[in-house]
Structures are given as structure tokens and as C-alpha cells.
Design a protein around this motif. Structure first.
Motif, PDB file in Angstrom:
ATOM      1  N   ILE A  17       0.747  -1.028  -0.117  1.00  0.00           N
ATOM      2  CA  ILE A  17      -0.034   0.082   0.173  1.00  0.00           C
ATOM      3  C   ILE A  17       0.966   1.316   0.112  1.00  0.00           C
ATOM      4  O   ILE A  17       1.904   1.349   0.789  1.00  0.00           O
ATOM      5  N   VAL A  18       0.626   2.039  -0.909  1.00  0.00           N
ATOM      6  CA  VAL A  18       1.495   3.345  -1.139  1.00  0.00           C
ATOM      7  C   VAL A  18       0.931   4.540  -0.430  1.00  0.00           C
ATOM      8  O   VAL A  18      -0.418   4.768  -0.655  1.00  0.00           O
ATOM      9  N   ASN A  19       1.587   5.144   0.507  1.00  0.00           N
ATOM     10  CA  ASN A  19       1.189   6.455   1.097  1.00  0.00           C
ATOM     11  C   ASN A  19       1.359   7.700   0.169  1.00  0.00           C
ATOM     12  O   ASN A  19       2.621   8.119  -0.165  1.00  0.00           O
ATOM     13  N   ASN A  20       0.488   7.752  -0.625  1.00  0.00           N
ATOM     14  CA  ASN A  20       0.443   8.896  -1.636  1.00  0.00           C
ATOM     15  C   ASN A  20       0.102  10.138  -1.229  1.00  0.00           C
ATOM     16  O   ASN A  20      -0.633  11.023  -2.361  1.00  0.00           O
ATOM     17  N   ALA A  21       0.482  10.749  -0.029  1.00  0.00           N
ATOM     18  CA  ALA A  21      -0.048  11.956   0.512  1.00  0.00           C
ATOM     19  C   ALA A  21      -0.160  13.274  -0.307  1.00  0.00           C
ATOM     20  O   ALA A  21      -1.396  13.389  -0.648  1.00  0.00           O
ATOM     21  N   TYR A  22       0.872  13.538  -1.029  1.00  0.00           N
ATOM     22  CA  TYR A  22       0.742  14.695  -1.874  1.00  0.00           C
ATOM     23  C   TYR A  22       0.735  14.235  -3.280  1.00  0.00           C
ATOM     24  O   TYR A  22       0.706  15.143  -4.408  1.00  0.00           O
ATOM     25  N   SER A  48      -4.318  12.179   0.271  1.00  0.00           N
ATOM     26  CA  SER A  48      -5.042  13.259   1.333  1.00  0.00           C
ATOM     27  C   SER A  48      -5.900  14.126   0.537  1.00  0.00           C
ATOM     28  O   SER A  48      -5.476  14.673  -0.454  1.00  0.00           O
ATOM     29  N   LEU A  49      -7.150  14.321   1.007  1.00  0.00           N
ATOM     30  CA  LEU A  49      -7.740  15.240   0.286  1.00  0.00           C
ATOM     31  C   LEU A  49      -7.574  16.848   0.421  1.00  0.00           C
ATOM     32  O   LEU A  49      -7.433  17.595  -0.349  1.00  0.00           O
ATOM     33  N   ASP A  50      -7.132  17.108   1.776  1.00  0.00           N
ATOM     34  CA  ASP A  50      -6.644  18.475   1.960  1.00  0.00           C
ATOM     35  C   ASP A  50      -5.461  18.790   1.132  1.00  0.00           C
ATOM     36  O   ASP A  50      -5.471  19.906   0.661  1.00  0.00           O
ATOM     37  N   LYS A  51      -4.524  17.664   1.081  1.00  0.00           N
ATOM     38  CA  LYS A  51      -3.241  18.276   0.439  1.00  0.00           C
ATOM     39  C   LYS A  51      -3.373  18.417  -1.027  1.00  0.00           C
ATOM     40  O   LYS A  51      -2.624  18.925  -1.597  1.00  0.00           O
ATOM     41  N   ASN A  52      -4.228  17.486  -1.697  1.00  0.00           N
ATOM     42  CA  ASN A  52      -4.260  17.509  -3.106  1.00  0.00           C
ATOM     43  C   ASN A  52      -5.692  18.290  -3.893  1.00  0.00           C
ATOM     44  O   ASN A  52      -5.757  18.492  -4.934  1.00  0.00           O
ATOM     45  N   ALA A  60      -9.778  11.234   2.987  1.00  0.00           N
ATOM     46  CA  ALA A  60      -8.702  10.669   2.040  1.00  0.00           C
ATOM     47  C   ALA A  60      -9.390   9.721   0.956  1.00  0.00           C
ATOM     48  O   ALA A  60     -10.496   9.400   1.109  1.00  0.00           O
ATOM     49  N   ILE A  61      -8.822   9.638  -0.208  1.00  0.00           N
ATOM     50  CA  ILE A  61      -9.207   8.622  -1.293  1.00  0.00           C
ATOM     51  C   ILE A  61      -8.395   7.703  -1.274  1.00  0.00           C
ATOM     52  O   ILE A  61      -6.988   7.652  -1.539  1.00  0.00           O
ATOM     53  N   ILE A  62      -9.046   6.368  -1.383  1.00  0.00           N
ATOM     54  CA  ILE A  62      -8.516   5.130  -1.468  1.00  0.00           C
ATOM     55  C   ILE A  62      -8.456   4.593  -2.897  1.00  0.00           C
ATOM     56  O   ILE A  62      -9.532   4.476  -3.376  1.00  0.00           O
ATOM     57  N   ALA A  63      -7.563   4.303  -3.672  1.00  0.00           N
ATOM     58  CA  ALA A  63      -7.580   4.008  -5.114  1.00  0.00           C
ATOM     59  C   ALA A  63      -6.713   2.691  -5.215  1.00  0.00           C
ATOM     60  O   ALA A  63      -5.808   2.386  -4.392  1.00  0.00           O
ATOM     61  N   GLY A  64      -6.971   1.944  -6.309  1.00  0.00           N
ATOM     62  CA  GLY A  64      -6.182   0.921  -6.563  1.00  0.00           C
ATOM     63  C   GLY A  64      -6.506   0.359  -7.984  1.00  0.00           C
ATOM     64  O   GLY A  64      -7.107   1.026  -8.627  1.00  0.00           O
ATOM     65  N   PHE A  65      -5.606  -0.726  -8.542  1.00  0.00           N
ATOM     66  CA  PHE A  65      -5.951  -1.143  -9.737  1.00  0.00           C
ATOM     67  C   PHE A  65      -6.815  -2.433  -9.668  1.00  0.00           C
ATOM     68  O   PHE A  65      -7.090  -2.953 -10.854  1.00  0.00           O
ATOM     69  N   ASN A  66      -7.276  -3.074  -8.711  1.00  0.00           N
ATOM     70  CA  ASN A  66      -8.161  -3.949  -8.716  1.00  0.00           C
ATOM     71  C   ASN A  66      -9.649  -3.467  -8.114  1.00  0.00           C
ATOM     72  O   ASN A  66      -9.376  -3.325  -6.713  1.00  0.00           O
ATOM     73  N   GLU A  67     -10.544  -3.365  -8.835  1.00  0.00           N
ATOM     74  CA  GLU A  67     -11.828  -2.773  -8.423  1.00  0.00           C
ATOM     75  C   GLU A  67     -12.486  -3.642  -7.343  1.00  0.00           C
ATOM     76  O   GLU A  67     -12.792  -2.990  -6.335  1.00  0.00           O
ATOM     77  N   SER A  68     -12.373  -4.869  -7.372  1.00  0.00           N
ATOM     78  CA  SER A  68     -13.035  -5.676  -6.370  1.00  0.00           C
ATOM     79  C   SER A  68     -12.263  -5.527  -4.982  1.00  0.00           C
ATOM     80  O   SER A  68     -12.987  -5.330  -3.923  1.00  0.00           O
ATOM     81  N   PHE A  69     -10.970  -5.084  -5.036  1.00  0.00           N
ATOM     82  CA  PHE A  69     -10.216  -5.191  -3.809  1.00  0.00           C
ATOM     83  C   PHE A  69     -10.586  -3.589  -3.123  1.00  0.00           C
ATOM     84  O   PHE A  69     -10.700  -3.675  -1.971  1.00  0.00           O
ATOM     85  N   ASP A  88     -17.384  18.088   0.549  1.00  0.00           N
ATOM     86  CA  ASP A  88     -16.377  18.938   0.039  1.00  0.00           C
ATOM     87  C   ASP A  88     -15.482  18.739  -1.074  1.00  0.00           C
ATOM     88  O   ASP A  88     -15.399  20.036  -1.748  1.00  0.00           O
ATOM     89  N   VAL A  89     -15.160  17.721  -1.415  1.00  0.00           N
ATOM     90  CA  VAL A  89     -14.569  17.400  -2.615  1.00  0.00           C
ATOM     91  C   VAL A  89     -15.437  17.743  -3.874  1.00  0.00           C
ATOM     92  O   VAL A  89     -14.930  18.355  -4.963  1.00  0.00           O
TER      93      VAL A  89
END
Length: 253
Positions: A17-22, A48-52, A60-69, A88-89
Motif C-alpha cells: 500500500i502506497v502512502n501517496n500523501a501529496y 489526502s484530500l486536504d493536500k491534493n 482521504a481517497i483510497i484507490a487501486g488497480f483491482n476494483e473488487s479489492f 467538500d470534494v
């Protein structure tokens, strides 16, 4: 070194899992995530939502390459998470539009260059240096070696002074901090290495930053550095006098 880590995770079946903060606002960061997933394993990346997206802190937004995951992760939250971050977003993106957001990304890159050049000048004036971090397109770091001099209190005080002057984004990292979490001891806590040679301060050029923001930050940092160094010298002189008096008393005894 995201690609190399992704390959190792794929080879040894390690969740990644990658911490993609900014990271959303950096084309370089997003490219590295894309490449890491292509050559190895990345299960999810969190930003992070506030940073981006310039919304209040707390989402925060959690994303990935496997939709089911990703769907499995999302099932953990209904009923326990607030809808405020999503609202807010939505409001922010609708008000900006695609062109408005892209313009902010362009301005952020320009401000990164400006922050870099001006922070280097400030570092030179205080006999410090802008640390060489060519792989980081978001954050910059300036050494605090002269302020430090094995005095963590002076470094910590600088962070406190900046915060009370409404400079909340900068982070001061003292030298050699140790922190234990769940019985695991982290040496050099908050820094990027166990034995980093000096204390340092880091500042980020995040989306929405303006030239006047950079100028105000540098002005306040300059004043805080001067004040912190003056107080550190005063404390050092008091300690030297105290030690000298103690030595004299011992000789008299």
C-alpha cells in the motif's frame, strides 16, 4: 524507489500500500505508481484530500488497480465515516472545473521552483543548506545544523515558534529522535534515515500555494531562525557561567 519495491512485493507475495500523501498533484508521483503496478505489485494507494484538493483536513481517497479489492475496503466504512469529505470534494471540483484544477497544478510547479530558489537564499544567509532531494517534486528540506549543535530543544522550539505564527505546514525534524510504537523502536523517528547527520526543516509546495504565501513563510522563518539562535546562544552562555561558578565553588571547597 517505488518500482523496485513493487517488484519485490510481487516476487515475495507481500501486500503493498502506497502512502501517496501529496501525490495526485504530481505527475511524477502518479507515473511512478502506474509503473510500479505495471512491473510489480501495488494493492492500493492513499492520498489526502486536504493536500491534493484544498478541502478541510479529515478525508482521504483510497484507490487501486483491482476494483473488487477497493470495493472490499469501501465496505468497511459505511455507517462509520462522515459524508462531509465527499461533499467538500464535490463542491470544490464543481467550482474549479477541469481547467481550473489543471491551472492550479501548473501554478504549483512554478511555485515549487520559486520556493526552492528563495529557500536556498535564506539557507545561505543562515549558514545552512538546502538539502539535495532531486527525486522529491513536492517537498524541500533545509538543514538546521547551526541551530542544532546537539540541542534538540532549540530545534523543537523553532517548530513551536513557526506554528504559533500560523506556519502550520512546515515540519521540524530533530536529530536522533527515538519513538517506540507497538514494541517496535524507530530510531531517527520522523526523519528519512536512522542516523541522519543533522536536524532539518521541510516545507511543501502544495496545490493552491501562491507567491505571497511563500514570501510570508520565508519572512517568518527568517525571523524565527534569528530569534531561536539568539535564545540558544543566551542559554548556552548562562549554562557556561553556571558551570564555571560550580567549578569555582568546588575548588574553594
Amino acid at each position: 524507489r517505488l518500482e523496485e519495491l513493487a517488484v519485490i512485493c510481487a516476487n515475495y507475495d507481500i501486500p503493498h500500500i502506497v502512502n501517496n500523501a501529496y501525490g495526485v498533484q504530481s505527475s511524477k508521483c502518479m507515473h511512478l505508481i502506474q509503473q510500479g503496478a505495471r512491473v510489480g505489485r501495488i494493492d492500493a494507494f492513499v492520498q489526502s484530500l486536504d493536500k491534493n484538493f484544498m478541502v478541510p483536513v479529515g478525508g482521504a481517497i483510497i484507490a487501486g488497480f483491482n476494483e473488487s479489492f477497493v470495493q472490499e475496503i469501501s465496505k468497511m466504512y459505511p455507517g462509520r465515516a462522515s459524508a462531509s469529505p465527499s461533499l467538500d470534494v464535490l463542491i470544490t471540483l464543481l467550482s474549479l472545473g477541469a481547467s481550473g484544477y489543471k491551472q492550479l497544478l501548473k501554478e504549483r510547479k512554478e511555485m515549487f521552483s520559486y520556493l526552492s530558489s528563495e529557500l536556498k537564499k535564506l539557507a545561505d544567509n543562515h549558514n545552512e543548506r538546502l538539502l539535495d532531494t532531486p527525486h522529491n517534486p513536492i517537498s524541500l528540506a533545509m538543514s538546521l545544523k547551526n541551530l542544532d549543535e546537539n540541542n534538540d530543544a532549540a530545534v523543537t522550539q523553532l517548530g513551536s515558534m513557526l506554528f504559533t505564527r500560523q506556519v502550520s505546514g512546515a515540519r521540524v525534524v530533530p536529530c536522533g529522535s527515538v519513538q517506540t510504537v507497538n514494541n517496535y523502536t524507530f530510531k531517527g523517528f520522523m526523519s528519512h534515515a536512522n542516523d541522519y547527520p543533522c536536524a532539518y526543516l521541510n516545507a511543501a509546495s502544495a496545490i493552491g500555494i501562491k507567491k505571497q504565501d511563500v514570501d510570508v513563510f520565508l519572512k517568518r522563518l527568517d525571523k524565527c531562525l534569528k530569534t531561536a539562535r539568539k535564545e540558544a546562544k543566551k542559554e548556552k552562555s548562562v549554562n557556561e557561567i553556571s558551570n564555571s561558578n560550580t567549578g569555582t565553588e568546588q575548588l574553594e571547597d
